[in-house]
Design a protein around this motif. Structure first.
Motif, short mmCIF file in Angstrom:
data_model
loop_
_atom_site.label_atom_id
_atom_site.label_comp_id
_atom_site.label_asym_id
_atom_site.label_seq_id
_atom_site.Cartn_x
_atom_site.Cartn_y
_atom_site.Cartn_z
N GLU A 54 -4.77 -4.85 -0.15
CA GLU A 54 -5.80 -4.89 -1.19
C GLU A 54 -7.15 -5.29 -0.59
O GLU A 54 -8.18 -4.71 -0.92
N ILE B 213 0.71 -0.95 -1.46
CA ILE B 213 0.13 -1.01 -2.81
C ILE B 213 0.19 0.37 -3.46
O ILE B 213 0.16 1.40 -2.80
N ALA C 13 0.96 -6.69 0.37
CA ALA C 13 0.08 -6.12 -0.65
C ALA C 13 -1.30 -6.77 -0.65
O ALA C 13 -2.32 -6.09 -0.79
#
Length: 359
Positions: free
Chosen positions: A126, A95, A122
């Motif tokens: 996150e 990310i 990702a």
């Protein structure tokens, strides 16, 4: 990348840094080294990993990192430059770094001719960094609001007593949650009424290794002999009534997550202002009745305005139940509320709270 996330989890969960992991691969795809960020002021994950590899083996290698390599000089130098100087040919990361001062490492690497791939795992990255990412993106810490109550939603008996609503297992879990956050926040009324230590302690009363920064919100002075002034991490006082501004000020102290134990007035004000990111509710199988409710006015005047939550988990802690929940649609109300310093808060070291109103 999944191994990088495992490595990232080895880093300290609290502190003014992101937990990041890195894996260095040879041109043939063999693992040359692994690294992770061990805390503020220490080498970043990719630099930590590269330091374990002979320089000649880094040329043409691939660096797999859970967060975009930084592009600024702080306590350490820019990782993008370190990767370029090492001769790494390819960088893969999960990310983008949301920090305005550090973002741009990927662009710098691409401009220098490196192959850069982003977005790998990702969603997992996150979720892993959610507290830190929110704090950087919104400019205020992740806020966990906690309370302990009876089954009928009371935080204390009618006479104001609240020791002990919950049992030993629930109380110890509260201390573990204190240690898992950068700061613990209460109102000045809590300090004046109960003189809490605001420390994270073990079963035998010993201080845990990780201690939250003690934060007291409100205009009234903290007494010179208050227990919180002897806190091992120190004390931060936040005068005023603007909750968003007060939370934003904590970012200057390196606080990315805050555990709120400030009683019904502080908790209700944060919730009404749309500033609560997670709830930890410890429910005891007792009935108390009476006026000492766990939450006050939330600005909900009718059922359509009710605040919906998603329950993430329910956990038995001895005879008690822990409910972990989050807002479905967090955000400030149309008319944000401010904390009225005319109300003071009681805080008990078991983590339960009750509310006292001054005249």
């Amino acid at each position: 990348m999944r191994r990088g996330l495992e490595l990232a989890a080895l880093g300290p969960a609290v502190g003014d840094h992101a937990r990041v992991g890195a894996v260095i691969l040879s041109p043939e795809g063999d693992v040359l080294a692994e690294g992770w960020h061990k805390g503020a002021g220490t080498p970043h994950a990719e630099v930590d990993a590269m330091a374990k590899v002979d320089p000649e083996h880094l040329r043409g290698a691939t660096a797999v990192v859970t967060l975009e390599p930084c592009n600024h000089t702080g306590r350490t130098g820019p990782c993008a430059v370190a990767l370029l100087e090492a001769g790494v040919a390819r960088v893969v990361y999960a990310i983008d770094d949301p920090g305005a001062d550090v973002h741009g490492g990927a662009d710098r690497l691409r401009a220098a001719g490196l192959e850069v791939v982003s977005g790998v795992l990702a969603s997992e990255a996150e979720a892993f960094l959610e507290r830190w990412l929110l704090s950087v993106r919104l400019g205020r810490p992740w806020v966990t609001v906690k309370w302990a109550s009876s089954l009928d939603g009371r935080a204390a008996a009618a006479d104001g007593t609240s020791k002990w609503i919950t049992g030993a297992a629930a109380r110890q879990h509260v201390h573990e949650q204190r240690a898992a956050h950068d700061a613990i926040l209460v109102g000045t009324g809590t300090v004046l009424a109960d003189d809490p230590s605001l420390t994270a302690r073990g079963d035998a009363g010993e201080l845990l290794a990780d201690q939250p920064l003690a934060v007291v919100l409100g205009d009234r002075a903290v007494p010179a002999d208050a227990a919180v002034r002897r806190h091992p991490r120190g004390l931060v006082t936040l005068p005023g009534h603007d909750l968003a501004t007060s939370l934003g000020a904590l970012r200057g102290h390196g606080v990315h997550s805050v555990f709120v134990e400030g009683g019904p007035t502080v908790a209700s004000a944060l919730i009404a202002a749309g500033l609560a990111d997670e709830y930890l509710v410890y429910v005891a199988p007792v009935l108390l009745g009476g006026p000492r409710v766990a939450l006050g006015d939330l600005g909900v005047g009718s059922m359509p305005a009710r605040r919906r939550l998603d329950v993430l988990s329910t956990t038995a802690l001895g005879p008690d139940l822990l409910v972990r929940a989050r807002p479905q649609h967090p955000g400030p109300p149309e008319h944000p509320q401010h904390l009225d310093d005319g109300a003071t808060l009681d805080h008990h070291d078991d983590g339960s709270t009750n509310d006292r109103s001054t005249t």
